[in-house]
Enzyme design. Structure first.
Site, PDB file in Angstrom:
ATOM      1  CG  ASN A 161       2.752   2.895   7.826  1.00  0.00           C
ATOM      2  OD1 ASN A 161       3.058   1.770   8.239  1.00  0.00           O
ATOM      3  ND2 ASN A 161       2.778   3.222   6.539  1.00  0.00           N
ATOM      4  CD1 TRP A 162       4.900   2.728  14.316  1.00  0.00           C
ATOM      5  CD2 TRP A 162       5.312   0.795  15.397  1.00  0.00           C
ATOM      6  NE1 TRP A 162       4.750   2.961  15.659  1.00  0.00           N
ATOM      7  CE2 TRP A 162       4.991   1.788  16.360  1.00  0.00           C
ATOM      8  CE3 TRP A 162       5.598  -0.498  15.847  1.00  0.00           C
ATOM      9  CZ2 TRP A 162       4.962   1.526  17.725  1.00  0.00           C
ATOM     10  CZ3 TRP A 162       5.561  -0.762  17.213  1.00  0.00           C
ATOM     11  CH2 TRP A 162       5.249   0.249  18.145  1.00  0.00           C
ATOM     12  CE  LYS A 163       6.143   4.533   5.874  1.00  0.00           C
ATOM     13  NZ  LYS A 163       6.679   5.421   4.842  1.00  0.00           N
TER      14      LYS A 163
ATOM     15  CD  GLU B   4       0.942   8.328   3.614  1.00  0.00           C
ATOM     16  OE1 GLU B   4       1.341   8.650   4.740  1.00  0.00           O
ATOM     17  OE2 GLU B   4       1.182   7.220   3.107  1.00  0.00           O
TER      18      GLU B   4
ATOM     19  N   GLY C  43       4.860   8.286   9.421  1.00  0.00           N
ATOM     20  CA  GLY C  43       5.798   7.174   9.317  1.00  0.00           C
ATOM     21  C   GLY C  43       6.898   7.281  10.358  1.00  0.00           C
ATOM     22  N   GLY C  44       8.050   7.792   9.954  1.00  0.00           N
ATOM     23  CA  GLY C  44       9.235   7.817  10.807  1.00  0.00           C
ATOM     24  C   GLY C  44       9.006   8.394  12.193  1.00  0.00           C
TER      25      GLY C  44
ATOM     26  CD  GLU D 214       6.652   3.172   2.044  1.00  0.00           C
ATOM     27  OE1 GLU D 214       6.372   2.344   2.932  1.00  0.00           O
ATOM     28  OE2 GLU D 214       7.055   4.331   2.299  1.00  0.00           O
TER      29      GLU D 214
ATOM     30  CG  HIS E 161       1.843   3.209   2.249  1.00  0.00           C
ATOM     31  ND1 HIS E 161       3.040   3.417   1.603  1.00  0.00           N
ATOM     32  CD2 HIS E 161       1.817   4.080   3.283  1.00  0.00           C
ATOM     33  CE1 HIS E 161       3.706   4.369   2.235  1.00  0.00           C
ATOM     34  NE2 HIS E 161       2.992   4.795   3.256  1.00  0.00           N
TER      35      HIS E 161
END
Ligand code: 13P
Length: 236
Positions: free
Chosen positions: A8-10, A161, A220-221, A97, A95
């Site tokens: 997930n590159w966000k 998550e 993610g990161g 976020e 998600h």
């Protein structure tokens, strides 16, 4: 079950990020591909940009969110049909976020998951407790409630998550991940891929992916750089 390793590159990535897809494709061996399906969820602006390179590399693409409607007067929103048209085959919904920043409820997440299915996309429905909820001993009750409220009928993937593990370098005890995945298996049923997400790195991926009922990771990161992401894929 074959693992699913999803990135997930966000809100990260410009067109130049196509080089990361190419670099990742160059690293993936037949043995990797036999053990894991690889998915990248870039910003929606990049799905059609990355599609030719991703297709050549055998990497699936996904969106990070979708609107529940197919089209209409919803300025700034993107439908599941649009993501599919651009080359996506998956979409992340709910998600934490999105739940926190945009007030998305379980009912809204379920509607988005159903929209994904309508468009032929596989929804990845995210759930997870906050630090306060875990410290209050409510983690399993919170996640059970999110699952019961957010999961559609039909086919889907679930990602656990814990909010406090996202982007923090903190990871739950293995026993806690395993316990939550047992609960998710009980609610979601057999044959549903259950992903863990939250500070997954090459160094911890093997242990996490080796737990019962952990069928993959949502990263993610560490998915932004081909080398790190490949380290997680090869751990599968
Ligand atoms: P990190 O891997 O950066 O903790 O992010 C996890 C995540 O939110 C993936 O959806």
């Amino acid at each position: 079950m074959k693992k699913l390793i999803a990135g997930n590159w966000k809100m990260n990535g410009l067109a130049a990020a196509a080089a990361e897809i190419e670099a990742l494709g160059a690293k993936l061996t037949e043995a990797d591909r036999a053990k894991a399906d690889v998915l990248v969820c870039p910003p929606a602006t990049l799905v059609s940009v990355l599609e030719p390179k991703a297709r050549a590399a055998g990497i699936a693409l996904g969106g990070q969110d979708c609107h529940e409607k197919e089209c209409g007067a919803h300025t700034g929103c993107i439908s599941a049909e649009m993501l599919a048209d651009a080359g996506a085959t998956y979409v992340i919904v709910g998600h934490s976020e999105r739940r926190a920043d945009f007030g998305e409820t379980d009912a809204a997440v379920k509607a988005k998951a159903e929209a994904a299915q309508r468009a032929g996309l596989m929804p990845i429905v995210c759930v997870g407790e906050t630090r306060d909820e875990r410290e209050a001993g409510r983690a399993e009750a919170v996640v059970r409630g999110q699952l019961e409220g957010s999961l559609p009928e039909g086919e889907f993937v679930v990602a656990y998550e814990p909010v406090w593990a996202i982007g923090t370098g903190l990871v739950p005890e293995e026993a806690d991940i395993a316990a939550m995945h047992r609960l998710m298996r009980e609610v979601a049923g057999p044959g549903v891929r259950l992903l863990y997400g939250g500070s997954v790195k090459p160094a911890n991926a093997k242990a996490i992916l080796g737990l019962d009922d952990v069928d993959g990771a949502l990263v993610g990161g560490a998915s932004l750089k081909a080398e790190d992401f490949y380290g997680i894929i090869s751990a599968a």
